[in-house]
Design a protein around this motif. Structure first.
Motif, PDB file in Angstrom:
ATOM      1  N   LEU A  98       0.829  -1.209   0.000  1.00  0.00           N
ATOM      2  CA  LEU A  98       0.000   0.000   0.000  1.00  0.00           C
ATOM      3  C   LEU A  98       0.864   1.260   0.000  1.00  0.00           C
ATOM      4  O   LEU A  98       0.586   2.218  -0.734  1.00  0.00           O
TER       5      LEU A  98
ATOM      6  N   TRP B 279       2.553   1.658  -3.419  1.00  0.00           N
ATOM      7  CA  TRP B 279       1.526   2.058  -4.400  1.00  0.00           C
ATOM      8  C   TRP B 279       1.154   3.522  -4.218  1.00  0.00           C
ATOM      9  O   TRP B 279       1.063   4.281  -5.193  1.00  0.00           O
ATOM     10  N   SER B 280       0.954   3.940  -2.975  1.00  0.00           N
ATOM     11  CA  SER B 280       0.578   5.331  -2.696  1.00  0.00           C
ATOM     12  C   SER B 280       1.681   6.298  -3.114  1.00  0.00           C
ATOM     13  O   SER B 280       1.413   7.337  -3.728  1.00  0.00           O
TER      14      SER B 280
ATOM     15  N   ALA C 163      -4.549   5.210   1.700  1.00  0.00           N
ATOM     16  CA  ALA C 163      -3.697   4.030   1.612  1.00  0.00           C
ATOM     17  C   ALA C 163      -2.557   4.097   2.630  1.00  0.00           C
ATOM     18  O   ALA C 163      -2.218   3.096   3.272  1.00  0.00           O
TER      19      ALA C 163
ATOM     20  N   SER D  70      -2.186   1.553   5.636  1.00  0.00           N
ATOM     21  CA  SER D  70      -0.915   0.822   5.742  1.00  0.00           C
ATOM     22  C   SER D  70      -0.392   0.861   7.167  1.00  0.00           C
ATOM     23  O   SER D  70       0.079  -0.150   7.709  1.00  0.00           O
TER      24      SER D  70
END
Length: 439
Positions: free
Chosen positions: A59, A62-63, A90, A94
């Motif tokens: 996460l 990705w963020s 996110a 996380s």
């Protein structure tokens, strides 16, 4: 279903009952199984903790990646802030999953480990003290009854053998009466054998019945002693099952993020940010900054000025270019957020007639690697250039090089101050025109 289960249980007990000699071993083994199950629970939680950590890391990555892409992309205004709020969600989720991982490993696993250490005591010779005590207790409770059982089994065997001998003797006597070759003396002996076998059968029967009676007399005490030891095993198992139930409830509390106030707050904030996006304000901002609302110095009559006419026109530098060449050949970092890959790609299609379609030059062509070494005649003559400063590509379609590196310019400078070139490695992309000089 419960009736069928009870019937199966009765059938199993009849075939292999707890009361049979040695069958208490299953109750003793349950102590060892309890210790092993604690290890299994800890292993299960450790695997789940790894999953939680991996999900949190994914996460976060990705963020971070998409936050950069959104900030450098063409989206603007309150909708951009709403989109970025998804990245914030996110990051916060996380953190919560990292907390779940920490709770599982630092609290739940440690709790099971400590309880296991207190409940099971290892012996120097192997095994656990609790299992040894249970085994010795069952042996002591079963020993007198097992001895009587052994005597009864021996008496039963003797009785059955006597019955078998009696039947054989009676059969011989009956055959002797029908055979002419058997003398009267032999028939008498056969008859005496039958009488003796009957006496042996009676004696064996009496002994068998007596041993069975003695066994039955000590059976109640045997059952009472065995149940006492079994109850002690049950008490130990009650502690294990009760602890495991409590531990599982703690695990559920740590896993269930919906009960975490922070979790619900994350999505309330996300919803608030998304709902606060204003279409009309975004359109107004774009109009004022990139549309008709922009300020314009409209052409006006100007008197001749010889000094102004002698001044050469100034070329606009791309964002991030150094204002003046530095002596250490390192260009200072600049803010390139205003020139995204989207805007650079759009620069190639700003002025086209209705009759001519543009040949777009995106950094994604050839997979973004620029593997083609052939010169494109439409882009002009290739020129070798040398880098004056270090440059770190900010987008996927930009080149990275050090001061002193040589490369090939494949396209001339555009109106925003960018050139297209190719490194000696074969990679092709964009770079600031004023970062290099012809060789």
């Amino acid at each position: 279903m419960s009736g069928s289960y009870d019937e199966c249980a009765v059938a199993d007990d009849t075939m292999d009952s707890f009361w049979e000699v040695g069958n208490y071993k299953r109750a003793v083994k349950r102590v060892d199984d309890g210790h092993r199950l604690c290890n299994d629970v800890m292993g299960c939680l450790q695997e789940r903790a790894k999953i939680e950590k991996a999900y949190g890391d994914q996460l976060t990555a990705w963020s971070k990646r998409w936050r950069q892409l959104i900030e450098k992309g063409p989206q603007y205004g309150s909708v951009e802030r709403a989109w970025l709020a998804v990245m914030t969600e996110a990051e916060k989720v996380s953190e919560l999953h990292q907390d779940v991982k920490n709770n599982l490993t630092n609290e739940d696993v440690e709790k099971v480990k400590n309880w296991q250490k207190e409940a099971y005591h290892k012996q120097m010779i192997g095994g656990f003290k609790e299992a040894k005590e249970a085994d010795e207790g069952f042996k002591k409770a079963q020993k007198p009854w097992a001895k009587k059982l052994k005597e009864m089994e021996a008496a039963k065997k003797t009785y059955h053998m006597a019955c078998k001998e009696e039947k054989l003797a009676a059969a011989r006597e009956a055959n002797g009466k029908t055979e002419a070759s058997v003398t009267a003396d032999q028939q008498k002996k056969l008859h005496e054998k039958v009488d003796k076998c009957k006496q042996d059968v009676q004696k064996a029967k009496e002994k068998y019945e007596k041993s069975l009676e003695e066994l039955n007399k000590c059976t109640p005490q045997y059952m009472e002693c065995m149940e006492q030891v079994f109850d002690q095993c049950q008490q130990h198992e009650v502690r294990r099952l009760t602890f495991l139930k409590e531990a599982l409830l703690d695990i559920k509390r740590h896993l269930n993020l919906t009960e975490n106030q922070s979790y619900s707050t994350i999505y309330r904030d996300l919803e608030r940010t998304v709902l606060s996006s204003n279409t009309q304000e975004d359109l107004k901002w774009f109009s004022n900054n990139h549309g008709p609302g922009m300020h314009m110095n409209w052409p006006a009559f100007e008197e001749y000025n010889p000094d102004q006419a002698a001044a050469p026109p100034k070329k606009k530098k791309p964002d991030g270019a150094p204002p003046t060449p530095s002596t250490d050949h390192v260009a200072p970092p600049g803010d390139r957020s205003s020139v995204s890959s989207y805007e650079k790609n759009q620069a190639y299609s700003t002025e086209w007639s209705d009759d001519e379609q543009p040949a777009t030059h995106s950094g994604n062509e050839n997979g973004g690697n620029g593997n083609s070494f052939e010169e494109d005649s439409s882009t002009g003559k290739a020129v070798r250039v040398r880098a004056l400063y270090d440059y770190e590509g900010q987008e996927q379609d930009e080149l990275t090089f050090k001061a002193g590196d040589e490369l090939t310019k494949t396209e001339d400078e555009d109106e925003q101050g960018w050139c297209r070139g190719r490194l000696d490695t074969g990679r092709e992309g964009l770079y600031p025109a004023n970062y290099v000089e012809p060789i």
